[in-house]
Write an enzyme that holds these catalytic residues in place. Structure first.
Site, PDB file in Angstrom:
ATOM      1  N   GLY A  16      34.293 -19.997  61.101  1.00  0.00           N
ATOM      2  CA  GLY A  16      34.717 -21.359  60.733  1.00  0.00           C
ATOM      3  C   GLY A  16      33.537 -22.270  60.494  1.00  0.00           C
ATOM      4  N   SER A  18      32.436 -23.401  57.625  1.00  0.00           N
ATOM      5  CA  SER A  18      32.476 -24.087  56.332  1.00  0.00           C
ATOM      6  C   SER A  18      32.553 -25.601  56.454  1.00  0.00           C
ATOM      7  CB  SER A  18      33.671 -23.586  55.517  1.00  0.00           C
ATOM      8  OG  SER A  18      34.860 -23.677  56.274  1.00  0.00           O
ATOM      9  N   ARG A  19      32.976 -26.089  57.607  1.00  0.00           N
ATOM     10  CA  ARG A  19      33.083 -27.557  57.757  1.00  0.00           C
ATOM     11  C   ARG A  19      33.102 -27.944  59.237  1.00  0.00           C
ATOM     12  NH1 ARG A  19      38.916 -28.356  57.756  1.00  0.00           N
ATOM     13  NH2 ARG A  19      39.867 -26.336  57.364  1.00  0.00           N
ATOM     14  N   SER A 146      37.898 -26.268  74.190  1.00  0.00           N
ATOM     15  CA  SER A 146      38.306 -27.672  74.106  1.00  0.00           C
ATOM     16  C   SER A 146      38.538 -28.172  75.524  1.00  0.00           C
ATOM     17  CB  SER A 146      39.609 -27.803  73.317  1.00  0.00           C
ATOM     18  OG  SER A 146      40.156 -29.094  73.511  1.00  0.00           O
ATOM     19  N   TYR A 159      47.858 -25.121  72.165  1.00  0.00           N
ATOM     20  CA  TYR A 159      46.391 -25.235  72.054  1.00  0.00           C
ATOM     21  C   TYR A 159      45.742 -25.123  73.447  1.00  0.00           C
ATOM     22  CZ  TYR A 159      42.052 -27.427  70.211  1.00  0.00           C
ATOM     23  OH  TYR A 159      40.760 -27.727  69.820  1.00  0.00           O
ATOM     24  N   ALA A 160      46.358 -25.752  74.456  1.00  0.00           N
ATOM     25  CA  ALA A 160      45.825 -25.683  75.830  1.00  0.00           C
ATOM     26  C   ALA A 160      45.862 -24.247  76.336  1.00  0.00           C
ATOM     27  CB  ALA A 160      46.634 -26.591  76.748  1.00  0.00           C
ATOM     28  N   ALA A 161      46.951 -23.539  76.016  1.00  0.00           N
ATOM     29  CA  ALA A 161      47.057 -22.135  76.448  1.00  0.00           C
ATOM     30  C   ALA A 161      45.983 -21.293  75.764  1.00  0.00           C
ATOM     31  CB  ALA A 161      48.445 -21.591  76.113  1.00  0.00           C
ATOM     32  N   ALA A 162      45.779 -21.534  74.468  1.00  0.00           N
ATOM     33  CA  ALA A 162      44.780 -20.753  73.721  1.00  0.00           C
ATOM     34  C   ALA A 162      43.370 -21.047  74.233  1.00  0.00           C
ATOM     35  CB  ALA A 162      44.879 -21.070  72.230  1.00  0.00           C
ATOM     36  N   LYS A 163      43.042 -22.333  74.380  1.00  0.00           N
ATOM     37  CA  LYS A 163      41.679 -22.689  74.790  1.00  0.00           C
ATOM     38  C   LYS A 163      41.446 -22.390  76.281  1.00  0.00           C
ATOM     39  CE  LYS A 163      40.172 -24.359  70.796  1.00  0.00           C
ATOM     40  NZ  LYS A 163      39.196 -23.606  69.987  1.00  0.00           N
TER      41      LYS A 163
HETATM   42  P1  NDP Z   1      37.956 -27.939  61.127  1.00  0.00           P
HETATM   43  O1  NDP Z   1      39.417 -27.968  60.894  1.00  0.00           O
HETATM   44  O2  NDP Z   1      37.090 -28.992  60.542  1.00  0.00           O
HETATM   45  O3  NDP Z   1      37.371 -26.504  60.646  1.00  0.00           O
HETATM   46  C1  NDP Z   1      37.999 -25.329  61.071  1.00  0.00           C
HETATM   47  C2  NDP Z   1      37.214 -24.132  60.583  1.00  0.00           C
HETATM   48  O4  NDP Z   1      37.899 -22.942  61.026  1.00  0.00           O
HETATM   49  C3  NDP Z   1      37.125 -24.046  59.078  1.00  0.00           C
HETATM   50  O5  NDP Z   1      35.905 -23.457  58.732  1.00  0.00           O
HETATM   51  C4  NDP Z   1      38.280 -23.116  58.713  1.00  0.00           C
HETATM   52  O6  NDP Z   1      38.076 -22.434  57.465  1.00  0.00           O
HETATM   53  C5  NDP Z   1      38.230 -22.154  59.895  1.00  0.00           C
HETATM   54  N1  NDP Z   1      39.505 -21.493  60.156  1.00  0.00           N
HETATM   55  C6  NDP Z   1      40.695 -22.056  60.460  1.00  0.00           C
HETATM   56  N2  NDP Z   1      41.646 -21.116  60.640  1.00  0.00           N
HETATM   57  C7  NDP Z   1      41.040 -19.919  60.432  1.00  0.00           C
HETATM   58  C8  NDP Z   1      41.483 -18.568  60.439  1.00  0.00           C
HETATM   59  N3  NDP Z   1      42.763 -18.237  60.658  1.00  0.00           N
HETATM   60  N4  NDP Z   1      40.599 -17.593  60.177  1.00  0.00           N
HETATM   61  C9  NDP Z   1      39.311 -17.897  59.919  1.00  0.00           C
HETATM   62  N5  NDP Z   1      38.819 -19.143  59.886  1.00  0.00           N
HETATM   63  C10 NDP Z   1      39.685 -20.149  60.137  1.00  0.00           C
HETATM   64  O7  NDP Z   1      37.795 -27.823  62.708  1.00  0.00           O
HETATM   65  P2  NDP Z   1      36.771 -28.546  63.709  1.00  0.00           P
HETATM   66  O8  NDP Z   1      35.389 -28.451  63.210  1.00  0.00           O
HETATM   67  O9  NDP Z   1      37.328 -29.849  64.065  1.00  0.00           O
HETATM   68  O10 NDP Z   1      36.959 -27.600  64.988  1.00  0.00           O
HETATM   69  C11 NDP Z   1      36.153 -26.457  65.211  1.00  0.00           C
HETATM   70  C12 NDP Z   1      36.482 -25.919  66.594  1.00  0.00           C
HETATM   71  O11 NDP Z   1      36.292 -26.942  67.560  1.00  0.00           O
HETATM   72  C13 NDP Z   1      37.924 -25.452  66.727  1.00  0.00           C
HETATM   73  O12 NDP Z   1      37.971 -24.281  67.508  1.00  0.00           O
HETATM   74  C14 NDP Z   1      38.582 -26.610  67.452  1.00  0.00           C
HETATM   75  O13 NDP Z   1      39.697 -26.183  68.201  1.00  0.00           O
HETATM   76  C15 NDP Z   1      37.448 -27.089  68.350  1.00  0.00           C
HETATM   77  N6  NDP Z   1      37.593 -28.469  68.794  1.00  0.00           N
HETATM   78  C16 NDP Z   1      37.636 -29.503  67.891  1.00  0.00           C
HETATM   79  C17 NDP Z   1      37.801 -30.798  68.349  1.00  0.00           C
HETATM   80  C18 NDP Z   1      37.848 -31.973  67.415  1.00  0.00           C
HETATM   81  O14 NDP Z   1      38.093 -33.082  67.897  1.00  0.00           O
HETATM   82  N7  NDP Z   1      37.631 -31.809  66.140  1.00  0.00           N
HETATM   83  C19 NDP Z   1      37.924 -31.080  69.779  1.00  0.00           C
HETATM   84  C20 NDP Z   1      37.850 -29.937  70.626  1.00  0.00           C
HETATM   85  C21 NDP Z   1      37.694 -28.679  70.144  1.00  0.00           C
HETATM   86  P3  NDP Z   1      38.477 -23.170  56.042  1.00  0.00           P
HETATM   87  O15 NDP Z   1      37.481 -24.295  55.853  1.00  0.00           O
HETATM   88  O16 NDP Z   1      38.312 -22.123  54.997  1.00  0.00           O
HETATM   89  O17 NDP Z   1      39.879 -23.648  56.216  1.00  0.00           O
END
Ligand code: NDP
Length: 251
Positions: A16, A18-19, A146, A159-163
């Site tokens: 993940g 990419s962003r 998280s 989400y809580a269960a997963a994290k």
């Molecule tokens: P974003 O939604 O900005 O980015 C999610 C990334 O995960 C993207 O690169 C996306 O790819 C990739 N992704 C999503 N689903 C899949 C999948 N099934 N298979 C492969 N890649 C996947 O998320 P954040 O940057 O906000 O979050 C990143 C992590 O941090 C997550 O695990 C999130 O739970 C955790 N987090 C975030 C918080 C927040 O406030 N933002 C708070 C606490 C934890 P693509 O770009 O191609 O869709």
């Protein structure tokens, strides 16, 4: 570019990447001199942008598409990184999604989608990557969890269960691989400025920020810095830990 000898040449796979948080982690590790592989699910252009930015400052980077909710694609991703760079020293399981709803409104699909993207994906990637790490007697695995997985949050039972599962999973794996020089730790962010939180309404964002002792959301760089702390090759005696990067929510 501020390269460090300890990071130089280490291969980091960030799922993940990419962003959002994953992108910041990829760029931070690239700046330190790691060879960076990122995965993305569908947003190829954004992933290529991250690769270009790292290459633009003299680093090495590559992006691969993979839906990590299946072990087949996770294995293929790891195989592709091995083929491209030859090894993996650092794995950051960052990919994740949310599908919020109160328990009484939570469908089987919402439950299964979040468990698959946030927990099973980390299991699949860790299982494959850890074999090579144990053989080479070196590895850094960092899970992006998280604070919800630590203290819970109404409307996020899936989400809580997963994290929360990710934390227990990491501690079990940390015990299995500690003697082989592989550490496994979790960074647990609170609210972070990313697309994931931009979907919240202004009212919810303001209320959430007010609830954080620091009265603001984290930047992605603040989370990336904690991930780099655990991933640092010199950070060799800390394992099975959870570090909340949450502005004080869980203290
Ligand atoms: P974003 O939604 O900005 O980015 C999610 C990334 O995960 C993207 O690169 C996306 O790819 C990739 N992704 C999503 N689903 C899949 C999948 N099934 N298979 C492969 N890649 C996947 O998320 P954040 O940057 O906000 O979050 C990143 C992590 O941090 C997550 O695990 C999130 O739970 C955790 N987090 C975030 C918080 C927040 O406030 N933002 C708070 C606490 C934890 P693509 O770009 O191609 O869709």
């Amino acid at each position: 570019m501020t390269q460090s000898k300890t990071w130089s040449g280490k291969v980091a796979l960030i799922t993940g990447g990419s962003r959002g948080i994953g992108r910041a982690i990829a760029e931070a590790m690239g700046r330190r001199g790691a060879k960076v592989a990122i995965s993305y699910r569908s947003r190829r252009e954004e992933a290529e942008e991250v690769v270009d930015r790292i290459r633009g400052v003299g680093g090495e980077a590559v992006a691969f598409a993979a839906d990590l909710t299946t072990s087949k694609q996770a294995d293929a991703l790891v195989g592709a990184v091995y083929e491209y760079f030859g090894s993996i020293e650092i794995l950051v399981n960052n990919a994740g999604i949310t599908q919020d709803g109160l328990l009484t409104h939570m469908t089987d699909e919402m439950w299964e989608a979040v468990l698959a993207a946030d927990l099973s994906s980390a299991f699949y990637c860790t299982r494959t990557v850890v074999r090579g790490m144990m053989r080479q007697r070196f590895g850094r695995i960092v899970q992006v969890g998280s604070v919800t997985g630590v203290i819970g949050n109404a409307g996020q039972s899936n989400y809580a269960a997963a994290k929360g599962g990710l934390i227990s999973f990491s501690k079990a794996v940390a015990r299995e691989v500690a003697h082989r020089g592989v550490t496994v730790n979790v960074v647990a962010p609170g609210y972070v400025e990313t697309e994931l939180t931009l979907t919240l309404s202004e009212r919810v964002r303001t209320r959430a920020a007010g609830w954080v002792p620091m009265h603001r959301f984290a930047t992605v760089q603040e989370v990336a810095s904690a991930v780099c702390f655990f991933a640092d090759p010199l950070q060799s005696y800390i394992t099975g830990q959870v570090l909340c990067v949450d502005g004080g929510i869980a203290m």
